[in-house]
Each structure stands twice: as structure tokens, then as C-alpha cells.
Design a protein around this motif. Structure first.
Motif, PDB file in Angstrom:
ATOM      1  N   UNK A   1       0.740  -1.287  -0.199  1.00 57.86           N
ATOM      2  CA  UNK A   1      -0.168   0.069   0.185  1.00 57.86           C
ATOM      3  C   UNK A   1       1.022   0.997   0.123  1.00 57.86           C
ATOM      4  N   UNK A   2       1.737   0.847   0.618  1.00 58.53           N
ATOM      5  CA  UNK A   2       2.324   2.692   1.077  1.00 58.53           C
ATOM      6  C   UNK A   2       3.981   2.379   0.129  1.00 58.53           C
ATOM      7  N   UNK A   3       3.690   3.800  -0.989  1.00 63.32           N
ATOM      8  CA  UNK A   3       4.745   3.767  -2.008  1.00 63.32           C
ATOM      9  C   UNK A   3       5.865   4.990  -1.186  1.00 63.32           C
ATOM     10  N   UNK A   4       6.294   5.683  -2.467  1.00 65.32           N
ATOM     11  CA  UNK A   4       7.447   6.399  -2.083  1.00 65.32           C
ATOM     12  C   UNK A   4       6.544   7.657  -2.632  1.00 65.32           C
ATOM     13  N   UNK A   5       5.674   7.711  -3.434  1.00 69.13           N
ATOM     14  CA  UNK A   5       4.784   8.474  -3.337  1.00 69.13           C
ATOM     15  C   UNK A   5       3.249   8.923  -2.641  1.00 69.13           C
ATOM     16  N   UNK A   6       3.027  10.182  -2.558  1.00 69.09           N
ATOM     17  CA  UNK A   6       1.577  10.242  -1.658  1.00 69.09           C
ATOM     18  C   UNK A   6       0.418   9.027  -1.608  1.00 69.09           C
ATOM     19  N   UNK A   7       0.866   7.826  -0.366  1.00 70.49           N
ATOM     20  CA  UNK A   7      -0.994   7.773  -0.935  1.00 70.49           C
ATOM     21  C   UNK A   7      -1.907   8.374   0.642  1.00 70.49           C
ATOM     22  N   UNK A   8      -2.674   8.973  -0.059  1.00 72.13           N
ATOM     23  CA  UNK A   8      -4.056   9.796   0.373  1.00 72.13           C
ATOM     24  C   UNK A   8      -5.417   8.745   0.575  1.00 72.13           C
ATOM     25  N   UNK A   9      -6.296   9.310   2.059  1.00 71.97           N
ATOM     26  CA  UNK A   9      -7.333   9.419   1.918  1.00 71.97           C
ATOM     27  C   UNK A   9      -8.100   8.130   1.918  1.00 71.97           C
ATOM     28  N   UNK A  10      -7.653   7.136   3.135  1.00 71.42           N
ATOM     29  CA  UNK A  10      -8.345   6.059   2.869  1.00 71.42           C
ATOM     30  C   UNK A  10      -9.464   6.135   3.177  1.00 71.42           C
ATOM     31  N   UNK A  11     -10.409   5.175   2.601  1.00 73.16           N
ATOM     32  CA  UNK A  11     -11.792   5.023   2.741  1.00 73.16           C
ATOM     33  C   UNK A  11     -12.836   3.750   3.186  1.00 73.16           C
ATOM     34  N   UNK A  12     -13.229   3.134   3.849  1.00 72.62           N
ATOM     35  CA  UNK A  12     -13.677   2.022   3.625  1.00 72.62           C
ATOM     36  C   UNK A  12     -14.931   1.747   2.468  1.00 72.62           C
ATOM     37  N   UNK A  13     -14.706   0.789   2.419  1.00 74.16           N
ATOM     38  CA  UNK A  13     -15.728   0.476   1.101  1.00 74.16           C
ATOM     39  C   UNK A  13     -17.788   0.147   1.608  1.00 74.16           C
ATOM     40  N   UNK A  14     -18.786   1.299   1.382  1.00 79.45           N
ATOM     41  CA  UNK A  14     -20.098   1.171   1.780  1.00 79.45           C
ATOM     42  C   UNK A  14     -20.569  -0.399   1.696  1.00 79.45           C
ATOM     43  N   UNK A  15     -20.193  -1.433   0.742  1.00 76.41           N
ATOM     44  CA  UNK A  15     -20.843  -2.492   0.113  1.00 76.41           C
ATOM     45  C   UNK A  15     -19.721  -3.840   0.830  1.00 76.41           C
ATOM     46  N   UNK A  16     -18.214  -3.615   1.094  1.00 76.63           N
ATOM     47  CA  UNK A  16     -17.467  -4.843   1.251  1.00 76.63           C
ATOM     48  C   UNK A  16     -16.845  -4.376   2.051  1.00 76.63           C
ATOM     49  N   UNK A  17     -17.431  -5.060   3.058  1.00 72.76           N
ATOM     50  CA  UNK A  17     -16.582  -5.049   4.666  1.00 72.76           C
ATOM     51  C   UNK A  17     -15.086  -4.530   5.121  1.00 72.76           C
ATOM     52  N   UNK A  18     -14.522  -5.521   3.695  1.00 69.43           N
ATOM     53  CA  UNK A  18     -12.955  -6.218   3.814  1.00 69.43           C
ATOM     54  C   UNK A  18     -12.261  -5.320   2.562  1.00 69.43           C
ATOM     55  N   UNK A  19     -13.186  -4.467   2.340  1.00 72.53           N
ATOM     56  CA  UNK A  19     -12.541  -3.381   1.058  1.00 72.53           C
ATOM     57  C   UNK A  19     -12.269  -2.008   1.606  1.00 72.53           C
ATOM     58  N   UNK A  20     -11.282  -1.596   0.843  1.00 72.59           N
ATOM     59  CA  UNK A  20     -10.759  -0.185   1.475  1.00 72.59           C
ATOM     60  C   UNK A  20     -10.665   0.589   0.312  1.00 72.59           C
ATOM     61  N   UNK A  21     -10.451   1.660  -0.044  1.00 75.08           N
ATOM     62  CA  UNK A  21     -10.654   3.098  -1.831  1.00 75.08           C
ATOM     63  C   UNK A  21      -9.455   3.285  -1.038  1.00 75.08           C
ATOM     64  N   UNK A  22      -7.740   4.205  -1.505  1.00 82.39           N
ATOM     65  CA  UNK A  22      -7.408   5.224  -1.799  1.00 82.39           C
ATOM     66  C   UNK A  22      -7.239   5.931  -2.794  1.00 82.39           C
ATOM     67  N   UNK A  23      -6.218   7.020  -2.315  1.00 80.69           N
ATOM     68  CA  UNK A  23      -5.703   7.565  -3.844  1.00 80.69           C
ATOM     69  C   UNK A  23      -3.923   7.303  -3.684  1.00 80.69           C
ATOM     70  N   UNK A  24      -3.644   7.310  -4.586  1.00 82.68           N
ATOM     71  CA  UNK A  24      -1.503   7.901  -5.138  1.00 82.68           C
ATOM     72  C   UNK A  24      -1.037   8.339  -6.446  1.00 82.68           C
ATOM     73  N   UNK A  25      -0.509   8.850  -5.966  1.00 86.96           N
ATOM     74  CA  UNK A  25      -0.115   9.807  -7.806  1.00 86.96           C
ATOM     75  C   UNK A  25       1.714   8.396  -8.170  1.00 86.96           C
ATOM     76  N   UNK A  26       1.415   7.549  -7.070  1.00 89.73           N
ATOM     77  CA  UNK A  26       2.469   6.818  -7.960  1.00 89.73           C
ATOM     78  C   UNK A  26       2.757   6.168  -9.248  1.00 89.73           C
ATOM     79  N   UNK A  27       1.614   6.254  -9.768  1.00 88.64           N
ATOM     80  CA  UNK A  27       1.662   6.495 -11.133  1.00 88.64           C
ATOM     81  C   UNK A  27       2.210   8.019 -12.028  1.00 88.64           C
TER      82      UNK A  27
END
Length: 222
Positions: free
Chosen positions: A160-186
Motif C-alpha cells: 500500500x505505502x509507496x514512495x509517493x503520496x498515498x492519501x484518503x483511505x476510505x472504507x467501502x460502503x458495500x464490502x466490509x473488507x475493502x478499502x479505497x485510497x488515492x495515490x500519485x505513484x504513477x
């Protein structure tokens, strides 16, 4: 006499080639920095700095690269070197001083530094928007300080953690085990999905991630 002239010509040619190499690395590094390719930019800027150690713009660029690569101690060292070498500090430096304070969880100080930056910077629209968002995050952190004692902070690991910016982890409203986040690693900021155990982090498809900047800030009620 001819030998002396050839020797002088050789020295002059060597100096010219070295100067061209220096200009190349400087220009390349600054362009890569503008393109947010921080690892490549850092390599080019450090190559230039080996020959020209007092270039203020390069010192600041190296500090910014280290910040975005999460090399915070090295970033601080170069920010300090930059601040000691200039008569007037740039607005970009002021922004990153706010960011450095936020990284260290000094939210009150960071908030004041962000406000100072926003008062002075009137032209960099994109950076002003980022600063406003980060200022709001400082406010949220200050408002939720009473919750810190109840939280367990864990590193999500290299998946999950890259050398770039990894931001805003948000839990999925539908799947209990799933999270979303934003990153500029690319390069651009894209949206990623991961499992709760930090495994299988992957970028979403092109229907979600375009060539522009995407950040997931929350889910609607529908």
C-alpha cells in the motif's frame, strides 16, 4: 608552442562539455520535478549539485523531491540548507514548511503556516487548492484529537505505502473488507482498491482513472 595550444584547447573543450552536462542535469531535473517524477528528478538534481552546490533552486527542488519520497529527515536538511542560502524565501518553501509540520503531526503550527502561504500565494491555483484541502485536514485532526488515544496506528506495508503520496483511505460502503485510497505513484493522482489485510492493492480501471487527477473523498447515499 603547438603543444601548449593543444593542451589549452583540450582544457577548454573539457570545461565546455562539463558545463553542458551540468546544464543538462539541471534542466532535466527541474522538468522531472514539474512532472512530479520525484525519484528521477532527485537523481538528476543530485548529479547537478555535485558540481554546483549553491544553486538555490536546486536545493529547494532536492528538498521537495525528498519530501514526496517520504525521506523526511533528508528533506528537512535540504530545506534548512536552502533557507540559510537565500535572502528571500519562496512561496513554495512556505507551503512545504506547512506540509513538514503536518507530517510531524504539529497540526496547529501547520494550520498557521498554510494560512500564511495562502495569504501570500495568489497565482498558483492548483497548489492553493491543495493547500486548502490540507488545511481542512489539519482542522479535522485538531477536532478529533480526543480520539487518538483510542486509535491503533499500523503501517499497511509496501503493498500500500509507496514512495509517493498515498492519501484518503476510505472504507467501502458495500464490502466490509475493502478499502479505497488515492495515490500519485504513477504520476497523476489515481484511485486504488485494497483489502483490509493490506493485500492485493491495485489501481482501478480507465473508466475511473483518466489522464487527469482523481481522488476519492467519500461515497454518496445513493
Amino acid at each position: 608552442m603547438k603543444t601548449t595550444l593543444l593542451f589549452l584547447f583540450s582544457i577548454s573543450l573539457t570545461f565546455i562539455l562539463q558545463s553542458q552536462d551540468q546544464r543538462y542535469y539541471r534542466q532535466l531535473g527541474l522538468q522531472l520535478l514539474a512532472d512530479q517524477q520525484y525519484e528521477e528528478a532527485l537523481a538528476a538534481l543530485l548529479s547537478y549539485q555535485k558540481e554546483v552546490s549553491n544553486d538555490e533552486k536546486i536545493l529547494l527542488g532536492i528538498a521537495i523531491c525528498n519530501y514526496h519520497l517520504n525521506e523526511i529527515e533528508e528533506a528537512e536538511r535540504y530545506f534548512n540548507t536552502y533557507s540559510e542560502s537565500v535572502n528571500k524565501l519562496s512561496n513554495r518553501y512556505a507551503l512545504y514548511q506547512a506540509r513538514m509540520a503536518r507530517v510531524k503531526n504539529h497540526y496547529s503550527l501547520a494550520a498557521e503556516l498554510y494560512k500564511s502561504y495562502l495569504r501570500e500565494e495568489t497565482e498558483a491555483v492548483s497548489l492553493r487548492q491543495q493547500a486548502k484541502q490540507e488545511l481542512v485536514q489539519c482542522g479535522n485532526a485538531l477536532s478529533n484529537r480526543h480520539l487518538l488515544a483510542e486509535l491503533e496506528v499500523r503501517n499497511s506495508g509496501k503493498n500500500v505505502n509507496s514512495k509517493q503520496d498515498d492519501l484518503h483511505p476510505i472504507a467501502s460502503p458495500n464490502y466490509e473488507e475493502t478499502f479505497y485510497f488515492s495515490s500519485n505513484r504513477r504520476g497523476n493522482m489515481d484511485i486504488y482498491v485494497m483489502e483490509k489485510d493490506s493485500s492485493n492493492a491495485k489501481v482501478l480501471d480507465r473508466l475511473t482513472n483518466t489522464g487527469e487527477e482523481e481522488q476519492l473523498l467519500g461515497f454518496g447515499c445513493d
